[in-house]
Write a protein that holds these residues in place. Sequence first.
Motif, PDB file in Angstrom:
ATOM      1  N   ALA A 197       0.832  -1.201   0.000  1.00 49.60           N
ATOM      2  CA  ALA A 197       0.000   0.000   0.000  1.00 49.60           C
ATOM      3  C   ALA A 197       0.866   1.251   0.000  1.00 49.60           C
ATOM      4  CB  ALA A 197      -0.930  -0.012   1.210  1.00 49.60           C
ATOM      5  N   GLU A 198       2.000   1.175   0.666  1.00 52.46           N
ATOM      6  CA  GLU A 198       2.889   2.335   0.723  1.00 52.46           C
ATOM      7  C   GLU A 198       3.456   2.672  -0.650  1.00 52.46           C
ATOM      8  OE1 GLU A 198       2.406   0.515   4.625  1.00 52.46           O
ATOM      9  OE2 GLU A 198       3.037  -0.317   2.693  1.00 52.46           O
ATOM     10  N   ALA A 199       3.874   1.642  -1.410  1.00 55.17           N
ATOM     11  CA  ALA A 199       4.412   1.869  -2.751  1.00 55.17           C
ATOM     12  C   ALA A 199       3.339   2.424  -3.674  1.00 55.17           C
ATOM     13  CB  ALA A 199       4.984   0.570  -3.321  1.00 55.17           C
ATOM     14  N   HIS A 200       2.145   1.864  -3.604  1.00 56.21           N
ATOM     15  CA  HIS A 200       1.040   2.358  -4.424  1.00 56.21           C
ATOM     16  C   HIS A 200       0.702   3.805  -4.091  1.00 56.21           C
ATOM     17  CE1 HIS A 200      -0.369  -1.068  -6.788  1.00 56.21           C
ATOM     18  NE2 HIS A 200      -0.143  -1.848  -5.761  1.00 56.21           N
ATOM     19  N   THR A 201       0.762   4.142  -2.813  1.00 57.97           N
ATOM     20  CA  THR A 201       0.465   5.524  -2.411  1.00 57.97           C
ATOM     21  C   THR A 201       1.509   6.478  -2.968  1.00 57.97           C
ATOM     22  OG1 THR A 201      -0.632   4.775  -0.384  1.00 57.97           O
ATOM     23  CG2 THR A 201       0.131   7.055  -0.452  1.00 57.97           C
ATOM     24  N   ARG A 202       2.777   6.078  -2.928  1.00 57.96           N
ATOM     25  CA  ARG A 202       3.833   6.909  -3.517  1.00 57.96           C
ATOM     26  C   ARG A 202       3.576   7.114  -5.005  1.00 57.96           C
ATOM     27  NH1 ARG A 202       7.142   3.627  -0.228  1.00 57.96           N
ATOM     28  NH2 ARG A 202       7.849   2.399  -2.031  1.00 57.96           N
ATOM     29  N   ASP A 203       3.062   6.090  -5.665  1.00 56.06           N
ATOM     30  CA  ASP A 203       2.754   6.201  -7.096  1.00 56.06           C
ATOM     31  C   ASP A 203       1.679   7.255  -7.340  1.00 56.06           C
ATOM     32  OD1 ASP A 203       4.567   4.211  -7.616  1.00 56.06           O
ATOM     33  OD2 ASP A 203       3.067   2.633  -7.912  1.00 56.06           O
ATOM     34  N   LEU A 204       0.610   7.218  -6.550  1.00 58.39           N
ATOM     35  CA  LEU A 204      -0.463   8.194  -6.725  1.00 58.39           C
ATOM     36  C   LEU A 204       0.043   9.605  -6.470  1.00 58.39           C
ATOM     37  CD1 LEU A 204      -3.318   9.163  -7.123  1.00 58.39           C
ATOM     38  CD2 LEU A 204      -3.916   8.270  -4.861  1.00 58.39           C
ATOM     39  N   GLY A 250     -11.124   7.009  -5.332  1.00 62.14           N
ATOM     40  CA  GLY A 250     -10.526   5.682  -5.280  1.00 62.14           C
ATOM     41  C   GLY A 250     -11.531   4.596  -4.976  1.00 62.14           C
ATOM     42  N   HIS A 251     -11.409   3.484  -5.697  1.00 63.43           N
ATOM     43  CA  HIS A 251     -12.263   2.324  -5.456  1.00 63.43           C
ATOM     44  C   HIS A 251     -11.473   1.239  -4.752  1.00 63.43           C
ATOM     45  CE1 HIS A 251     -13.987  -1.651  -7.050  1.00 63.43           C
ATOM     46  NE2 HIS A 251     -14.756  -1.272  -6.070  1.00 63.43           N
ATOM     47  N   SER A 252     -12.032   0.676  -3.694  1.00 59.00           N
ATOM     48  CA  SER A 252     -11.457  -0.469  -3.015  1.00 59.00           C
ATOM     49  C   SER A 252      -9.995  -0.207  -2.634  1.00 59.00           C
ATOM     50  CB  SER A 252     -11.589  -1.714  -3.905  1.00 59.00           C
ATOM     51  OG  SER A 252     -11.278  -2.883  -3.188  1.00 59.00           O
ATOM     52  N   MET A 253      -9.043  -0.930  -3.221  1.00 58.83           N
ATOM     53  CA  MET A 253      -7.632  -0.685  -2.977  1.00 58.83           C
ATOM     54  C   MET A 253      -7.272   0.769  -3.247  1.00 58.83           C
ATOM     55  SD  MET A 253      -4.357  -2.356  -5.009  1.00 58.83           S
ATOM     56  CE  MET A 253      -4.642  -1.395  -6.518  1.00 58.83           C
ATOM     57  N   GLY A 254      -7.770   1.324  -4.338  1.00 56.87           N
ATOM     58  CA  GLY A 254      -7.485   2.713  -4.678  1.00 56.87           C
ATOM     59  C   GLY A 254      -8.010   3.683  -3.646  1.00 56.87           C
ATOM     60  N   GLY A 255      -9.066   3.292  -2.909  1.00 61.10           N
ATOM     61  CA  GLY A 255      -9.574   4.142  -1.844  1.00 61.10           C
ATOM     62  C   GLY A 255      -8.588   4.272  -0.698  1.00 61.10           C
ATOM     63  N   ILE A 256      -7.894   3.176  -0.392  1.00 60.79           N
ATOM     64  CA  ILE A 256      -6.842   3.233   0.629  1.00 60.79           C
ATOM     65  C   ILE A 256      -5.747   4.194   0.203  1.00 60.79           C
ATOM     66  CG2 ILE A 256      -5.047   1.907   1.802  1.00 60.79           C
ATOM     67  CD1 ILE A 256      -7.765   1.108   2.774  1.00 60.79           C
ATOM     68  N   HIS A 257      -5.315   4.064  -1.042  1.00 57.49           N
ATOM     69  CA  HIS A 257      -4.209   4.899  -1.524  1.00 57.49           C
ATOM     70  C   HIS A 257      -4.612   6.371  -1.601  1.00 57.49           C
ATOM     71  CE1 HIS A 257      -3.187   0.933  -3.748  1.00 57.49           C
ATOM     72  NE2 HIS A 257      -2.877   0.866  -2.485  1.00 57.49           N
ATOM     73  N   ALA A 258      -5.836   6.644  -2.006  1.00 57.72           N
ATOM     74  CA  ALA A 258      -6.297   8.030  -2.090  1.00 57.72           C
ATOM     75  C   ALA A 258      -6.304   8.681  -0.713  1.00 57.72           C
ATOM     76  CB  ALA A 258      -7.692   8.080  -2.714  1.00 57.72           C
ATOM     77  N   THR A 259      -6.760   7.939   0.287  1.00 60.15           N
ATOM     78  CA  THR A 259      -6.814   8.488   1.639  1.00 60.15           C
ATOM     79  C   THR A 259      -5.416   8.749   2.184  1.00 60.15           C
ATOM     80  OG1 THR A 259      -8.797   7.131   1.973  1.00 60.15           O
ATOM     81  CG2 THR A 259      -7.876   8.193   3.899  1.00 60.15           C
ATOM     82  N   LEU A 260      -4.513   7.802   1.964  1.00 62.64           N
ATOM     83  CA  LEU A 260      -3.141   7.994   2.437  1.00 62.64           C
ATOM     84  C   LEU A 260      -2.442   9.120   1.677  1.00 62.64           C
ATOM     85  CD1 LEU A 260      -2.026   4.266   2.828  1.00 62.64           C
ATOM     86  CD2 LEU A 260      -2.568   5.891   4.653  1.00 62.64           C
ATOM     87  N   ALA A 261      -2.681   9.216   0.375  1.00 59.98           N
ATOM     88  CA  ALA A 261      -2.045  10.272  -0.417  1.00 59.98           C
ATOM     89  C   ALA A 261      -2.488  11.652   0.044  1.00 59.98           C
ATOM     90  CB  ALA A 261      -2.381  10.084  -1.897  1.00 59.98           C
ATOM     91  N   ALA A 262      -3.729  11.754   0.497  1.00 64.63           N
ATOM     92  CA  ALA A 262      -4.254  13.050   0.932  1.00 64.63           C
ATOM     93  C   ALA A 262      -3.543  13.575   2.169  1.00 64.63           C
ATOM     94  CB  ALA A 262      -5.751  12.932   1.206  1.00 64.63           C
ATOM     95  N   ARG A 263      -2.786  12.732   2.822  1.00 62.00           N
ATOM     96  CA  ARG A 263      -1.997  13.186   3.966  1.00 62.00           C
ATOM     97  C   ARG A 263      -0.637  13.720   3.531  1.00 62.00           C
ATOM     98  NH1 ARG A 263      -3.869  12.081   8.860  1.00 62.00           N
ATOM     99  NH2 ARG A 263      -5.712  10.744   9.093  1.00 62.00           N
TER     100      ARG A 263
END
Length: 267
Positions: free
Chosen positions: A69-76, A92-105
């Motif tokens: 999830a951390e690598a995907h978040t860095r990608d976004l 973000g949908h499903s997995m993408g929802g996790i990454h969107a929330t983390l990226a917003a930080r």
Amino acid sequence: MVAVDGVRLAWTRSGPRGPGRPSVVLAHGLTDSADTWQRVSERLEQSHDVVRYDARGHGSSDRSEDYSAEAHTRDLVGVVRALGLDRPVLVGHSMGGIHATLAAREIAVRAIVLEDPAWPQVPQDGTKDVADSRRRVVEVASLPEGERREVGRRRHPSWHPVVVATWSRAQTLLDPDVVGWFGSWRTRNAWREHVSGLDVPGLLLTGDAEPDAVAVLPGMAEEARRLWPRLRVEQVDGAAHDVRRDGFDAFVRALTQFLAGLDTLRP
């Protein structure tokens, strides 16, 4: 292509750009691709600058040894920065929802939209049989095109033919090892940490299917709203985990109304 940490990510951009034209970034779920947002993108691009991208190991993007999830978040975050997007709306949908929330930080965003994000339901949830998940991904991908589409139609009889086609194609472009993503947040109900303290407008879109067919249950949605006071929750009747594909018209209506209302909200 955009390169993030040496991984090339494929992206597509459409719609008007410039002042007064907010950017929307669409982050797909596990085993999907940017193309699975096609119908939503066609609606949004009439008034928004729309960016959709293939996550690492999906679509036309590079494969990787790290699907956390951390690598995907860095990608976004990297896609947003590389394209110079100013306070985009992250969807973000499903997995993408996790990454969107983390990226917003990590980056300034205008708002966050979550389509049944992959939130584990209890603290110990989140563990998956990765080997079994990989086997099932390989089995579907290896089917002839006609049989693979039939699988999609049989599993999701309400889906539009274009949606079935984009889902089917996405399965053939996968690195099966992407299912290792499940292991990056096992044993931690971290979604509470992700949403707690967020101070941007949010929209959580959920379905009303049986509990085993959705990730976010009503009680979890209410808890998220307490932790994230600016969160709005919309339930789409007849939808399961794939809210936009099960209830497309209701999903788009809720999304476009939310986006239109952002102009009236405080920064």
